[in-house]
Design an enzyme around this catalytic site. Structure first.
Site, mmCIF file in Angstrom:
data_model
loop_
_atom_site.group_PDB
_atom_site.id
_atom_site.type_symbol
_atom_site.label_atom_id
_atom_site.label_comp_id
_atom_site.label_asym_id
_atom_site.label_seq_id
_atom_site.Cartn_x
_atom_site.Cartn_y
_atom_site.Cartn_z
ATOM 1 N N ASP A 1 1.016 -1.264 0.314
ATOM 2 C CA ASP A 1 -0.036 -0.154 0.142
ATOM 3 C C ASP A 1 0.741 1.151 -0.021
ATOM 4 O O ASP A 1 1.216 1.615 0.639
ATOM 5 C CB ASP A 1 -1.066 0.108 1.280
ATOM 6 C CG ASP A 1 -2.161 -0.742 0.911
ATOM 7 O OD1 ASP A 1 -2.665 -1.193 -0.052
ATOM 8 O OD2 ASP A 1 -2.446 -2.339 2.151
ATOM 9 N N LYS B 1 0.389 -7.690 -2.624
ATOM 10 C CA LYS B 1 -0.793 -7.681 -3.211
ATOM 11 C C LYS B 1 -1.126 -6.162 -3.396
ATOM 12 O O LYS B 1 -0.312 -4.891 -3.031
ATOM 13 C CB LYS B 1 -1.909 -7.586 -2.355
ATOM 14 C CG LYS B 1 -3.547 -7.060 -2.055
ATOM 15 C CD LYS B 1 -4.123 -7.368 -0.736
ATOM 16 C CE LYS B 1 -3.336 -5.993 -0.293
ATOM 17 N NZ LYS B 1 -4.504 -5.010 -0.261
ATOM 18 N N LYS C 1 -11.234 -5.463 -4.887
ATOM 19 C CA LYS C 1 -12.360 -5.563 -4.707
ATOM 20 C C LYS C 1 -14.139 -4.987 -4.969
ATOM 21 O O LYS C 1 -14.591 -3.770 -5.042
ATOM 22 C CB LYS C 1 -12.730 -4.892 -3.375
ATOM 23 C CG LYS C 1 -11.423 -4.994 -1.950
ATOM 24 C CD LYS C 1 -12.232 -4.924 -1.067
ATOM 25 C CE LYS C 1 -10.872 -5.191 -0.119
ATOM 26 N NZ LYS C 1 -9.463 -4.440 0.011
ATOM 27 N N PHE C 2 -13.873 -5.002 -6.713
ATOM 28 C CA PHE C 2 -14.832 -5.066 -7.294
ATOM 29 C C PHE C 2 -16.264 -4.797 -6.582
ATOM 30 O O PHE C 2 -15.954 -5.493 -6.255
ATOM 31 C CB PHE C 2 -15.401 -5.758 -8.841
ATOM 32 C CG PHE C 2 -14.275 -5.104 -9.471
ATOM 33 C CD1 PHE C 2 -13.329 -4.256 -9.639
ATOM 34 C CD2 PHE C 2 -13.453 -6.348 -10.354
ATOM 35 C CE1 PHE C 2 -12.291 -3.848 -10.194
ATOM 36 C CE2 PHE C 2 -11.921 -6.028 -10.953
ATOM 37 C CZ PHE C 2 -11.630 -4.792 -11.054
ATOM 38 N N THR D 1 -12.114 -6.896 7.212
ATOM 39 C CA THR D 1 -11.459 -7.048 9.037
ATOM 40 C C THR D 1 -11.345 -6.012 10.350
ATOM 41 O O THR D 1 -11.275 -6.269 10.831
ATOM 42 C CB THR D 1 -10.056 -7.866 8.433
ATOM 43 O OG1 THR D 1 -9.230 -6.798 7.898
ATOM 44 C CG2 THR D 1 -10.292 -9.523 8.476
ATOM 45 N N GLN E 1 -7.361 -2.241 12.401
ATOM 46 C CA GLN E 1 -7.708 -3.756 11.377
ATOM 47 C C GLN E 1 -8.532 -3.886 13.562
ATOM 48 O O GLN E 1 -8.200 -3.544 14.434
ATOM 49 C CB GLN E 1 -6.565 -4.306 11.777
ATOM 50 C CG GLN E 1 -5.862 -4.518 9.932
ATOM 51 C CD GLN E 1 -6.903 -5.301 9.469
ATOM 52 O OE1 GLN E 1 -7.719 -5.752 9.133
ATOM 53 N NE2 GLN E 1 -6.360 -4.773 7.834
HETATM 54 O O1 LIG Z 1 -9.668 -7.519 0.420
HETATM 55 C C1 LIG Z 1 -8.370 -7.428 1.116
HETATM 56 O O2 LIG Z 1 -6.970 -7.418 0.878
HETATM 57 C C2 LIG Z 1 -8.391 -6.196 2.701
HETATM 58 C C3 LIG Z 1 -9.861 -6.711 2.566
HETATM 59 C C4 LIG Z 1 -10.002 -7.059 4.576
HETATM 60 O O3 LIG Z 1 -10.992 -7.556 4.896
HETATM 61 N N1 LIG Z 1 -9.482 -6.454 5.253
HETATM 62 C C5 LIG Z 1 -8.039 -5.682 4.466
HETATM 63 O O4 LIG Z 1 -7.326 -5.451 5.261
HETATM 64 N N2 LIG Z 1 -7.988 -5.729 3.417
HETATM 65 C C6 LIG Z 1 -6.457 -5.327 2.828
HETATM 66 O O5 LIG Z 1 -5.603 -6.456 3.316
HETATM 67 C C7 LIG Z 1 -4.439 -5.422 4.024
HETATM 68 C C8 LIG Z 1 -4.000 -5.398 4.469
HETATM 69 O O6 LIG Z 1 -2.959 -4.707 5.327
HETATM 70 P P1 LIG Z 1 -2.527 -4.282 6.861
HETATM 71 O O7 LIG Z 1 -3.545 -3.735 7.801
HETATM 72 O O8 LIG Z 1 -1.488 -2.319 6.530
HETATM 73 O O9 LIG Z 1 -1.341 -5.154 7.066
HETATM 74 C C9 LIG Z 1 -4.982 -3.620 2.893
HETATM 75 O O10 LIG Z 1 -4.305 -3.671 2.061
HETATM 76 C C10 LIG Z 1 -6.822 -4.236 2.967
HETATM 77 O O11 LIG Z 1 -6.992 -2.846 1.607
#
Ligand SMILES: O=C(O)c1cc(=O)[nH]c(=O)n1[C@@H]1O[C@H](COP(=O)(O)O)[C@@H](O)[C@H]1O
Length: 246
Positions: A17, A39, A68-69, A125, A202
């Protein structure tokens, strides 16, 4: 230092990110052979005009395209048609698009002979039980809601889902070990505060060790590595923790 099992490297996607290509590339170079899967989400896909995906493929890395469409069926299908052409390891749509969209997109993946895994996002999450009851006024708790969405996803041909590691074990028990669980909300103990919580957005979190023990197929880890003082050291600690659980 504990040993890193090579198989641990097949369990973790690092969430890149970043708001520019150079910083993302710098981290990938730094992490080197320690990390083979990344990712690319909304921020980095947009800020790099999609170039980060090409760069990662050139480097031989696996890519999870996390856009995430979420839209009407036709719009999601057309977006997925483009995602399929990127030849990524996996990409995602929201399960809340509903069964018709999931079914049509999974047919599209099959018909195009794509090797990409099609993954449905269940309940993000960062959301807690309170958030869920406020939004949906549902009698289902978070776990039940995730299980319900996961079941609809499986019944409509999706390869797996995104959920919290807290929910992975139940999903595997109900929907089978081959149904893929992709789990963000991973927080190593060394990043938690005195109350055992994460000082960020989170909510439904687990350690890498516990996540693996709960049958998570792929862990998604961002800030514990990308914002660490020493990202390589942090990645190695997480890989060691995964290795101990395998
Ligand atoms: O689809 C995802 O990747 C995603 C879904 C979800 O429910 N929660 C979630 O945190 N993510 C992604 O997972 C990554 C988690 O990053 P950190 O929280 O920095 O570890 C981020 O890029 C979020 O966009």
């Amino acid at each position: 230092m504990n040993k890193i099992n090579e198989k641990a490297k097949e369990k973790i996607f690092v969430a890149l990110d970043f708001d520019n290509l150079e910083d993302a590339k710098k981290l990938v170079e730094q992490l080197g052979d320690n990390i083979s899967m990344y990712k690319v989400g909304l921020e980095s896909y947009l800020s790099t005009d999609g170039k980060l995906v090409d760069y990662l493929h050139e480097k031989g890395k696996k890519v999870f395209l996390d856009l995430k469409f979420h839209d009407i069926t036709n719009t999601v299908k057309m977006a997925c048609k483009n995602a399929i052409q990127k030849n990524v390891f996996m990409f995602n749509i929201h399960c809340s698009n509903g069964s018709k969209t999931m079914r049509e997109v999974s047919n599209l993946v099959k018909e195009s002979d794509s090797k990409s895994l099609l993954i449905g996002v269940t309940v993000l999450t960062n959301l807690s039980g309170d958030d869920i009851s406020e939004m949906f006024k549902s009698s289902l708790n978070v776990e039940e809601m995730v299980l319900n969405l996961a079941t609809i996803a499986k019944n409509n041909g999706m390869h797996g889902i995104v959920c919290s590691p807290l929910e992975s074990k139940k999903i595997k028990e109900k929907l089978g070990q081959n149904f893929v669980t992709v789990c963000p909300g991973v927080r190593p103990a060394f990043t938690l505060n005195a109350q055992g919580k994460s000082d960020d957005d989170q909510n439904r979190i687990m350690t890498p060790f516990d996540a693996i023990k709960n049958n998570v197929d792929f862990l998604v880890v961002g800030r514990p590595i990308t914002k660490a003082e020493n990202p390589v050291e942090s990645a190695k600690l997480i890989l060691e923790e995964i290795s101990q659980a395998l």
